[in-house]
Design a protein around this motif. Structure first.
Motif: not given
Length: 450
Positions: A340-349, A364-382
């Motif tokens: 829930q906590q991880y999903g909520a953080a991604v939902a806020q992004l 359209h994702m079937q599951q959320l990306p791993a935390v290490d892939a968030l920079d690439q998915v959202f195209e935002t470093p950090g």
């Protein structure tokens, strides 16, 4: 002649079969109204009569044919109301013909008081959606609380998501007594699939949620329907909750109250969920228009939905405790706190991306990306490090999170530079959680940072 219709005695003029008799003069508004009242009573009785009742009625009319009129004293009239409700109330039966307890008799105008085929033909005002998975312990009380609502114009959709306990049996028992209830039973597909199926099956313009372990106050639906009628610019209305434990005793929480106005909702929505999911009533078409529940946000599908709805309609809460929200060890929110906590953080992004006019990469994702892939998915470093730090510090209070993936995230957070008194207190907390080896690992990781 005298004709009995139910427990009423009425008079009727019949043409004699042999010699003529003096006929009464039918005229004036009062006589016409009397005739229509007789016909209305007979037609109303026909709505629920079975074959034997039809024969009895026909026999009574045949026996009543005579050559003169008989003046019979009328019984006192009942309180005027709609015909289907009056008939059902007199017989004290549900639409299915089962005995109904007085506390369960629906209000006048309810579809529960109508025959089954008539109820199916009427579009209800509200569709109540409940998904159940092995919920037998609290299910009976939850269903009963919905059936007792003072606002009775609703359909009640109960979807059993492959339970292996008595949940289906309990739901069908209530359905046999109340024609408003429709039970859907199938194999297990998960909560999000069940909620979307219920949303698709809903016939009413208003869509209300209800969980299988909570209890509604009797006026919940009436208060929410009245709010939405008075505020057409609002698409979702929730309520405050009363917190109870598994034995219906008060449960103490330190969570803040949910915001009341839409402006208050916007002020907190990027930090926490502004609504309690089982309390909400929403305009069905608005929820469908934003895509319903997104499958990727497992265990926080409601929070993601509020974030998407806040961009197209207004959300608010009635500041009354119209639902008793149950807390116990086996509920989903306790077993999946880290997800829930991880999903909520991604939902806020994703919400911030939409606010900036950019597409939501998780739509359209079937599951959320791993935390290490968030920079690439959202195209935002950090972003990966930012979310890791935020979720890790929230996970330290959850036994289940520390027993699962939350602990690995915490160690990565420490290696990224995380430190502080609260992390040292987590070492002791892990010992109290019964995880001494993990407590040692965390202590070593913290010492290496000094």
């Amino acid at each position: 002649m005298s004709v009995y219709v139910g427990d009423r005695v009425v008079r009727e003029a019949v043409k004699p079969s042999s010699r003529p008799v003096k006929r009464p003069i039918w005229g004036g508004a009062e006589s016409v109204n009397t005739l229509f009242a007789i016909l209305f009573q007979i037609c109303g009785k026909a709505l629920i009569m079975n074959g034997d009742s039809w024969r009895s009625s026909a026999q009574a009319i045949r026996l009543g044919r005579s050559r003169r009129f008989s003046v019979v004293k009328q019984r006192p009239k009942r309180r005027p109301s709609s015909m289907p409700w009056r008939v059902s109330q007199c017989l004290n039966l549900t639409a299915s013909g089962s005995p109904m307890h007085n506390s369960e008799i629906p209000a006048p105008g309810s579809t529960a008081a109508m025959p089954l085929n008539a109820a199916a033909a009427v579009t209800p005002a509200v569709s109540v959606a409940m998904s159940v998975y092995n919920g037998e312990r609290f299910l009976d009380a939850a269903i009963a609380s919905v059936r007792r609502q003072t606002f009775a114009d609703f359909e009640f959709l109960i979807l059993d998501d492959g339970s292996n306990d008595r949940s289906v049996e309990i739901a069908r028992h209530h359905a046999a007594q109340d024609s408003r209830i429709r039970v859907i039973a199938r194999e297990n597909r998960g909560l999000i699939a069940s909620l979307n199926e219920l949303l698709a099956a809903a016939r009413a313009p208003l869509f209300a949620r209800m969980d299988a372990d909570d209890v509604c106050r009797q006026d919940r639906f009436a208060r929410q329907v009245a709010f939405l009628e008075a505020n057409p610019d609002h698409g979702v209305i929730g309520t405050w909750t009363e917190d109870i434990d598994e034995y219906d005793r008060p449960f103490v929480t330190h969570a803040p109250e949910h915001p009341v106005t839409f402006e208050d909702v916007l002020a907190v929505i990027e930090q926490r969920s502004p609504l309690s999911h089982p309390t909400i009533m929403a305009r069905r078409d608005i929820v469908r228009a934003v895509g319903g529940y997104h499958v990727a946000y497992r265990h926080c599908e409601d929070y993601d939905l509020w974030l998407r709805l806040a961009s197209v309609t207004k959300l608010a809460n009635i500041p009354e405790r119209l639902l008793s929200y149950r807390h116990y060890a086996g509920q989903i929110s306790n077993r999946h706190a880290f997800a829930q906590q991880y999903g909520a953080a991604v939902a806020q992004l994703a919400y911030r991306e939409r606010q900036l006019g950019r597409p939501d990469p998780t739509e359209h994702m079937q599951q959320l990306p791993a935390v290490d892939a968030l920079d690439q998915v959202f195209e935002t470093p950090g972003l990966s490090r930012q979310i890791r730090d935020k979720v890790a510090r929230g996970a330290i209070y959850s036994r289940d999170a520390m027993r699962g993936a939350g602990f690995a995230l915490l160690i990565d957070h420490v290696r990224d530079g995380g430190n502080g008194p609260e992390l040292w207190r987590t070492v002791l907390r892990l010992v109290l959680f019964g995880m001494p080896l993990r407590a040692v690992r965390l202590a070593i990781a913290l010492l290496l940072r000094i």
